[in-house]
Design a protein around this motif. Structure first.
Motif, PDB file in Angstrom:
ATOM      1  N   HIS A 228       0.678  -1.066  -0.061  1.00  0.00           N
ATOM      2  CA  HIS A 228      -0.168   0.196   0.111  1.00  0.00           C
ATOM      3  C   HIS A 228       0.716   1.358   0.215  1.00  0.00           C
ATOM      4  O   HIS A 228       0.354   1.976  -0.733  1.00  0.00           O
ATOM      5  CB  HIS A 228      -0.561  -0.003   1.645  1.00  0.00           C
ATOM      6  N   ALA A 229       1.723   1.193   0.657  1.00  0.00           N
ATOM      7  CA  ALA A 229       2.404   2.576   1.013  1.00  0.00           C
ATOM      8  C   ALA A 229       3.593   3.095  -0.099  1.00  0.00           C
ATOM      9  O   ALA A 229       3.758   3.647  -0.808  1.00  0.00           O
ATOM     10  CB  ALA A 229       3.720   2.997   2.137  1.00  0.00           C
TER      11      ALA A 229
ATOM     12  N   SER B 225      -4.891   3.384  -2.147  1.00  0.00           N
ATOM     13  CA  SER B 225      -4.114   3.074  -1.289  1.00  0.00           C
ATOM     14  C   SER B 225      -3.088   3.324  -0.314  1.00  0.00           C
ATOM     15  O   SER B 225      -3.008   2.656   0.740  1.00  0.00           O
ATOM     16  CB  SER B 225      -2.568   3.339  -1.992  1.00  0.00           C
TER      17      SER B 225
ATOM     18  N   ARG C 276      -5.857   2.409   2.143  1.00  0.00           N
ATOM     19  CA  ARG C 276      -6.042   0.787   2.632  1.00  0.00           C
ATOM     20  C   ARG C 276      -4.157   0.928   3.915  1.00  0.00           C
ATOM     21  O   ARG C 276      -4.620   0.120   4.063  1.00  0.00           O
ATOM     22  CB  ARG C 276      -5.679   0.174   1.307  1.00  0.00           C
ATOM     23  N   ALA C 277      -3.509   2.269   3.738  1.00  0.00           N
ATOM     24  CA  ALA C 277      -2.176   1.839   4.033  1.00  0.00           C
ATOM     25  C   ALA C 277      -2.570   2.821   5.609  1.00  0.00           C
ATOM     26  O   ALA C 277      -1.745   3.114   6.070  1.00  0.00           O
ATOM     27  CB  ALA C 277      -1.301   3.158   3.407  1.00  0.00           C
TER      28      ALA C 277
END
Length: 784
Positions: free
Chosen positions: A184-185, A211, A214-215
């Protein structure tokens, strides 16, 4: 890229270069490298000299461009050394032969990239995230800089844009695969950089929000949405699309983010775009696509796959030919009617005989360009003062701008009726389909008797375009079609009709419909058949079959439709009222009858014959003298109703209408507009008027001066020059007469009759004007 295996390998994704084994070849000066890059980009295909000139120099081509090409090709052969045999000459141009799968396999990095990108998208759609990322990593690693670095020219610029878009799509697909693998990151950082480079690509902003969410960086995800909305509303005047809005709603609700959507990102959407998407589709296409359709499986699959290709940025040209009624239009409707729904812009029109004398008629209709009023459409108009050559260039520029918005499908049906300028423009568009997301399609009769069309067809073949000839339906397909019309499986006598109509779908439909309308079909135990006597009455030719289908109409309806046939395949009711001298209310009943019998259908605000052959049958049922008189009557009626001069002129040139007092007066009043908008029709009419030797001196002077001007203009005709340029030099020599005039151009018409005693000085002045025109017209004036 070098490998020690003796194979010639080419790099276009970076500084253009070529390696033979592990040794890089010196490709020479910049222009020579540009020629090599174009040949490599079209590897294993014959690239015509005209296409090379267009791709290397564009509009700035020098007079000796073809000679320069020969020099550059010779230099490239020397540069390739042991691989010089791979650069081959062909009658139509040159071809660079590279090893591997079509078009060039691993010997060309662009081919490897495009093949791997498609495979990566497939794996992404199948949910195989790790394999998708690995494949996309590999193909993205082929890039060693910008595409076609170090070369210039229209081809390189177009390829840079196309491949740049494909690279962004591949980067996005790789990021989506990585996101599903939990990175994600990393994806957030990559998506942020992509958004800065491509701020209007909503799918990238959606990827960034997803993203971040989710992070666990929910506030940043919401900030990303606010920034996306601000940019779209402030700079483009549109709200975020449904994907962004739904993701924003999910994040606000604190729910888990949805899984990333597999496959390619959705097509760009604009609620209030700066220019509208082109959407010109004849009203009958949608209904035709829903009609019973049999056979043509390979052709349908080809056309639909080409729509997929153009959505991926790969243009193509299709040349579809077949006899009248064989199903060309039906095939196009079945295969392409949903192209707009799939994400393409669409321009679709059919040429007709009446439009042949009017420059660019069918393609201006196809591109939704108004011929006279610049305010009639946001695309702008081509006013009557625009020369044809300038209009061709402007239409080419319009197509380029349209393709820049989104992929474009252009369809010209019945190309055999297209005017000369439209044929030239179609040919030039075919030459740039490899540079633009443009699917260019033409349908026409085989061997229409026009040499320029035969040359354009050869050009399509030379560019590896798709040339398809439709043959008759197979026996089982034809029987299935007849069974659909009659409502049951055909019996022995009906199967005999299938054989008599030679597998032509239109013949089959018309014959079967005629039998049904006469209540001649009986169905017993699920089998439909007719008496042998009824079958014997069915005519073998198309127009006879069409004539039979018109028998169901009343005499009044047939009379009205004969007048409508004078106006063309499509017609307006007010124009029909003017031509027949009847009120619109009086026409309602016979036209309703024709619509109920499916002879006439609604076409937007107009009416149209269900197919052109119905109109032909009605038109040809009139004798030539009657047709001539009716066209003359129609011209005067339309002029009185305020119709455009082109519309009036269509009727005056459709048959040899005598130049009487009204025709002469109308021509004198409108000659200037007529010469500018439709010079060929003007030349025809003015020559006829000059032959009548008008008694009125002023009228005669006006006619002669206008005729001199239009013939002088046609002598400089850039369209004629372009058509002649399509022919090879030997063909030009073979087609020329002893004076050097092209054989397919008529000799100039005499325009200045011998002087009479007492002729006023104004008539002498008219002859002097003509004598000062170019020599070909001076000669014709002196002959009279």
């Amino acid at each position: 890229m070098p490998m020690d295996d003796g194979v010639l390998r080419v790099r276009l994704l970076g500084m253009v270069g070529a390696w033979l084994g592990d040794a890089e070849r010196d490709l020479g000066p910049a222009r020579q490298r540009t020629v090599f890059a174009l040949l490599a980009g079209r590897a294993n295909r014959v690239v015509s000299r005209e296409e090379l000139v267009d791709g290397v120099w564009g509009d700035a081509a020098p007079a000796g461009a073809v000679g320069s090409l020969h020099t550059y090709v010779s230099g490239l052969r020397r540069a390739l050394g042991p691989a010089r045999h791979l650069l081959v000459s062909r009658p139509a141009g040159y071809s660079l032969r590279l090893a591997g799968d079509a078009p060039a396999g691993d010997a060309l990095d662009v081919a490897a990239f495009e093949r791997g990108r498609v495979e990566g998208q497939r794996l992404l759609g199948a949910g195989e995230w790790a394999r998708a990322r690995a494949v996309l990593d590999d193909v993205l690693g082929l890039w060693r800089g910008g595409a076609y670095d170090g070369v210039t020219g229209p081809f390189a610029e177009a390829e840079r844009r196309r491949l740049g878009e494909l690279r962004v799509g591949a980067l996005e697909a790789r990021a989506r695969a990585a996101l599903e693998l939990g990175e994600h990151a990393e994806v957030a950082a990559e998506a942020g950089a992509l958004v800065r480079e491509h701020p209007w690509r909503e799918s990238l902003r959606e990827l960034l929000m997803l993203s971040l969410h989710r992070a666990g960086r929910h506030a940043e995800a919401l900030d990303a949405y606010r920034e996306a909305r601000r940019a779209l509303v402030a700079d483009q005047g549109i709200e975020p699309g449904p994907g962004l809005r739904e993701l924003h709603r999910v994040i606000l609700g604190g729910a888990d983010a949805p899984a990333t959507r597999p496959g390619p990102p959705p097509a760009p959407r604009a609620a209030v775009p700066p220019e509208p998407r082109l959407a010109v589709v004849p009203p009958g296409v949608a209904s035709a696509s829903a009609d019973a359709f049999v056979g043509r499986h390979a052709e349908t699959a080809l056309l639909r796959s080409l729509v997929t290709d153009v959505l991926d940025g790969r243009g193509a040209v299709v040349w579809l030919e077949g006899e009248p009624g064989i199903g060309k239009s039906a095939l196009l409707a079945r295969s392409l009617a949903d192209a707009a729904d799939r994400g393409c812009q669409v321009g679709w029109a059919a040429a007709d005989e009446l439009g042949m004398r009017f420059p660019l008629h069918v393609l201006m209709e196809c591109l939704d360009v108004a011929p006279a009023s610049p305010d009639a459409h946001p695309n702008g108009g081509w006013g009557p003062i625009d020369p044809v050559a300038a209009a061709v260039d402007r239409l080419l520029a319009l197509v380029d701008r349209t393709c820049a918005r989104s992929p474009l499908v252009l369809v010209v049906d019945d190309l055999q009726w297209a005017d000369d300028a439209s044929v030239v423009l179609w040919h030039r568009l075919a030459a740039v389909t490899h540079q633009l997301p443009l699917l260019l399609v033409a349908a026409l009769r085989p061997d229409p008797g026009r040499p320029e069309l035969a040359r354009v067809r050869r050009g399509v073949e030379a560019r590896r375009g798709h040339v398809a000839a439709l043959g008759p339906l197979a026996a089982d397909e034809a029987e299935h079609l007849v069974g659909h019309v009659v409502g049951a499986r055909p019996g022995a006598v009906l199967r005999g009709l299938v054989e008599r109509t030679a597998g032509n779908p239109l013949y089959l439909r018309e014959v079967a419909h005629a039998l049904v309308r006469r209540d001649a079909v009986r169905v017993v135990d699920g089998v439909a058949d007719v008496d042998a006597a009824a079958a014997a009455e069915v005519p073998p030719s198309l127009l006879s079959a069409v004539g039979r289908s018109l028998d169901v109409l009343s005499a009044e309806a047939r009379d009205v439709l004969r007048s409508a046939a004078l106006l063309g395949v499509e017609f307006r009711v007010p124009e029909l009222a003017a031509v027949t001298g009847r009120s619109v209310l009086d026409l309602a009943h016979p036209l309703d009858e024709a619509v109920a019998a499916a002879v006439v259908v609604e076409a937007g605000e107009h009416l149209a014959f269900r197919h052109p052959y119905l109109r032909m049958a009605l038109h040809d049922s009139l004798s030539t003298p009657v047709r001539t008189a009716l066209h003359r009557q129609a011209a005067e009626a339309l002029a009185s109703a305020g119709a455009p001069v082109e519309r009036v002129a269509e009727h005056l040139v459709a048959e040899p209408v005598p130049v009487d007092a009204w025709v002469l007066a109308w021509l004198v009043a409108h000659h200037a507009t007529l010469v500018e908008r439709t010079p060929r029709a003007a030349a025809d009419l003015l020559a006829r008027a000059a032959d009548t030797e008008p008694a009125d001196v002023r009228q005669r002077a006006t006619v002669l001066i206008a005729l001199g001007r239009v013939r002088s203009r046609l002598a400089r005709d850039p369209v004629g020059a372009a058509l002649r340029a399509l022919a090879a030099a030997p063909a030009d020599a073979a087609d020329a007469d002893a004076d050097g005039n092209p054989a397919d151009e008529p000799e100039p018409h005499p325009t200045a009759p011998a002087p009479r005693p007492g002729r006023p000085d104004r008539a002498q002045m008219s002859r002097n004007v003509l004598m000062s025109a170019p020599s070909r017209f001076s000669r014709s004036a002196s002959c009279s």
